[in-house]
Design a protein around this motif. Structure first.
Motif, PDB file in Angstrom:
ATOM      1  N   GLN A   1      36.463  41.522  38.278  1.00 24.56           N
ATOM      2  CA  GLN A   1      36.094  40.957  39.573  1.00 24.56           C
ATOM      3  C   GLN A   1      37.328  40.396  40.283  1.00 24.56           C
ATOM      4  O   GLN A   1      37.506  40.600  41.491  1.00 24.56           O
ATOM      5  CB  GLN A   1      35.046  39.860  39.365  1.00 24.56           C
ATOM      6  N   LEU A   2      38.192  39.718  39.542  1.00 20.34           N
ATOM      7  CA  LEU A   2      39.432  39.197  40.118  1.00 20.34           C
ATOM      8  C   LEU A   2      40.296  40.343  40.638  1.00 20.34           C
ATOM      9  O   LEU A   2      40.864  40.263  41.730  1.00 20.34           O
ATOM     10  CB  LEU A   2      40.214  38.383  39.087  1.00 20.34           C
ATOM     11  N   ASN A   3      40.402  41.411  39.848  1.00 21.46           N
ATOM     12  CA  ASN A   3      41.217  42.552  40.259  1.00 21.46           C
ATOM     13  C   ASN A   3      40.660  43.237  41.498  1.00 21.46           C
ATOM     14  O   ASN A   3      41.411  43.707  42.349  1.00 21.46           O
ATOM     15  CB  ASN A   3      41.353  43.557  39.112  1.00 21.46           C
ATOM     16  N   GLU A   4      39.344  43.294  41.613  1.00 17.61           N
ATOM     17  CA  GLU A   4      38.730  43.902  42.795  1.00 17.61           C
ATOM     18  C   GLU A   4      39.085  43.123  44.058  1.00 17.61           C
ATOM     19  O   GLU A   4      39.492  43.694  45.073  1.00 17.61           O
ATOM     20  CB  GLU A   4      37.212  43.967  42.623  1.00 17.61           C
ATOM     21  N   VAL A   5      38.949  41.811  43.999  1.00 18.83           N
ATOM     22  CA  VAL A   5      39.276  40.970  45.160  1.00 18.83           C
ATOM     23  C   VAL A   5      40.783  41.002  45.418  1.00 18.83           C
ATOM     24  O   VAL A   5      41.227  41.069  46.569  1.00 18.83           O
ATOM     25  CB  VAL A   5      38.776  39.523  44.947  1.00 18.83           C
ATOM     26  N   ASP A   6      41.580  41.014  44.362  1.00 16.63           N
ATOM     27  CA  ASP A   6      43.025  41.092  44.495  1.00 16.63           C
ATOM     28  C   ASP A   6      43.435  42.402  45.177  1.00 16.63           C
ATOM     29  O   ASP A   6      44.347  42.425  45.994  1.00 16.63           O
ATOM     30  CB  ASP A   6      43.673  40.967  43.114  1.00 16.63           C
ATOM     31  N   GLY A   7      42.750  43.490  44.858  1.00 16.43           N
ATOM     32  CA  GLY A   7      43.028  44.771  45.503  1.00 16.43           C
ATOM     33  C   GLY A   7      42.757  44.718  47.004  1.00 16.43           C
ATOM     34  O   GLY A   7      43.520  45.266  47.811  1.00 16.43           O
TER      35      GLY A   7
ATOM     36  N   PHE B   1      41.840  36.345  50.496  1.00 17.37           N
ATOM     37  CA  PHE B   1      42.494  35.258  49.765  1.00 17.37           C
ATOM     38  C   PHE B   1      41.515  34.118  49.523  1.00 17.37           C
ATOM     39  O   PHE B   1      41.464  33.550  48.425  1.00 17.37           O
ATOM     40  CB  PHE B   1      43.734  34.777  50.523  1.00 17.37           C
ATOM     41  N   ALA B   2      40.698  33.798  50.515  1.00 25.83           N
ATOM     42  CA  ALA B   2      39.678  32.756  50.338  1.00 25.83           C
ATOM     43  C   ALA B   2      38.691  33.161  49.243  1.00 25.83           C
ATOM     44  O   ALA B   2      38.297  32.326  48.413  1.00 25.83           O
ATOM     45  CB  ALA B   2      38.944  32.497  51.648  1.00 25.83           C
TER      46      ALA B   2
ATOM     47  N   ASP C   1      51.174  45.695  42.193  1.00 25.48           N
ATOM     48  CA  ASP C   1      50.033  45.358  41.348  1.00 25.48           C
ATOM     49  C   ASP C   1      49.211  44.205  41.910  1.00 25.48           C
ATOM     50  O   ASP C   1      48.296  43.737  41.249  1.00 25.48           O
ATOM     51  CB  ASP C   1      50.504  44.974  39.939  1.00 25.48           C
ATOM     52  N   GLY C   2      49.530  43.717  43.097  1.00 22.57           N
ATOM     53  CA  GLY C   2      48.831  42.563  43.634  1.00 22.57           C
ATOM     54  C   GLY C   2      49.321  41.288  42.983  1.00 22.57           C
ATOM     55  O   GLY C   2      50.387  41.230  42.389  1.00 22.57           O
TER      56      GLY C   2
END
Length: 91
Positions: A20-26, A44-45, A86-87
Motif C-alpha cells: 500500500q505504501l509503494n502504491e501511494v509512493d508510485g 504526499f498527504a 524508486d520513489g
C-alpha cells in the motif's frame, strides 16, 4: 517496519502495509516527475496519512527507521530532489 516523518517522529507499521505504501509512493513519484502540483499534494498527504495511521512510537524510544519521509511541509521542488527512480520508499 518503522517509518520516520522528519520533524514528527516514528510510526510502526505492519510489513503488510508495504504494498500500500509503494502504491501511494508510485503516485507521488508520478506527480513529481509530471510537475503536477495538485497530484503531488494529494499523494504526499495520502502517504503521510497512511503512515500516521500506524502505531506511534514513543518519543523516548529510538529505533532505526526503515523509511525516512521528508517533513509534511515539503514542496514539489524539494521533493523532486529527494525522489529517485524508486520513489521515497524502496521495495
Amino acid at each position: 517496519m518503522i517509518v520516520r516523518i522528519m520533524g514528527e517522529g516514528q510510526w510502526s507499521l505492519p510489513d503488510e502495509k508495504l504494498d500500500q505504501l509503494n502504491e501511494v509512493d508510485g503516485k507521488l513519484e508520478q506527480a513529481v516527475s509530471g510537475n503536477d502540483e495538485e497530484g503531488f499534494k494529494t499523494a504526499f498527504a495520502a502517504l503521510l496519512d497512511l503512515v500516521r495511521g500506524g502505531e506511534k512510537v514513543a518519543d523516548d524510544v529510538l529505533h532505526d527507521s526503515d523509511v525516512i519521509l521528508p517533513p509534511a511541509d515539503s514542496t514539489l521542488s524539494e521533493m523532486r530532489e529527494l525522489i529517485s527512480g524508486d520513489g521515497l520508499i524502496a521495495g
